[in-house]
Design a protein around this motif. Structure first.
Motif, PDB file in Angstrom:
ATOM      1  N   MET A  37       1.580   2.815  -7.246  1.00 28.03           N
ATOM      2  CA  MET A  37       2.033   1.494  -6.851  1.00 28.03           C
ATOM      3  C   MET A  37       2.974   1.579  -5.658  1.00 28.03           C
ATOM      4  SD  MET A  37       1.463  -1.483  -7.726  1.00 28.03           S
ATOM      5  CE  MET A  37       2.014  -3.109  -7.959  1.00 28.03           C
ATOM      6  N   LEU A  38       3.791   2.609  -5.623  1.00 25.69           N
ATOM      7  CA  LEU A  38       4.712   2.779  -4.505  1.00 25.69           C
ATOM      8  C   LEU A  38       3.955   3.104  -3.223  1.00 25.69           C
ATOM      9  CD1 LEU A  38       7.681   2.690  -3.827  1.00 25.69           C
ATOM     10  CD2 LEU A  38       7.811   5.118  -4.306  1.00 25.69           C
ATOM     11  N   ASP A  39       2.848   3.821  -3.355  1.00 23.00           N
ATOM     12  CA  ASP A  39       2.030   4.119  -2.180  1.00 23.00           C
ATOM     13  C   ASP A  39       1.443   2.849  -1.577  1.00 23.00           C
ATOM     14  OD1 ASP A  39       2.459   6.841  -2.363  1.00 23.00           O
ATOM     15  OD2 ASP A  39       0.682   7.175  -3.616  1.00 23.00           O
ATOM     16  N   LEU A  40       1.069   1.915  -2.421  1.00 25.25           N
ATOM     17  CA  LEU A  40       0.538   0.653  -1.930  1.00 25.25           C
ATOM     18  C   LEU A  40       1.602  -0.109  -1.141  1.00 25.25           C
ATOM     19  CD1 LEU A  40      -1.740  -1.448  -1.856  1.00 25.25           C
ATOM     20  CD2 LEU A  40      -0.807  -2.358  -3.979  1.00 25.25           C
ATOM     21  N   ALA A  41       2.821  -0.126  -1.638  1.00 24.87           N
ATOM     22  CA  ALA A  41       3.911  -0.805  -0.930  1.00 24.87           C
ATOM     23  C   ALA A  41       4.189  -0.132   0.410  1.00 24.87           C
ATOM     24  CB  ALA A  41       5.165  -0.820  -1.795  1.00 24.87           C
TER      25      ALA A  41
END
Length: 50
Positions: A1-5
């Protein structure tokens, strides 16, 4: 999820589309409010906001 942000932020920074960041943040906030309203005892208070 952090990679998407990180990817969204890199896209906005590279293409100078900073107006997307508040739009995505608002959509996420509304999604969280809807999820909390369905499974919580505070749902009557959230429904009064809308």
């Amino acid at each position: 999820m952090l990679d998407l942000a990180k990817d969204i932020w890199a896209f906005a920074r590279e293409r100078k589309k900073f107006w997307l960041v508040p739009l995505i943040a608002a959509l996420l906030l509304i999604g969280v409010l809807v999820a909390v309203a369905q499974y919580s005892a505070v749902s009557p208070f959230i429904y009064t906001l809308f």
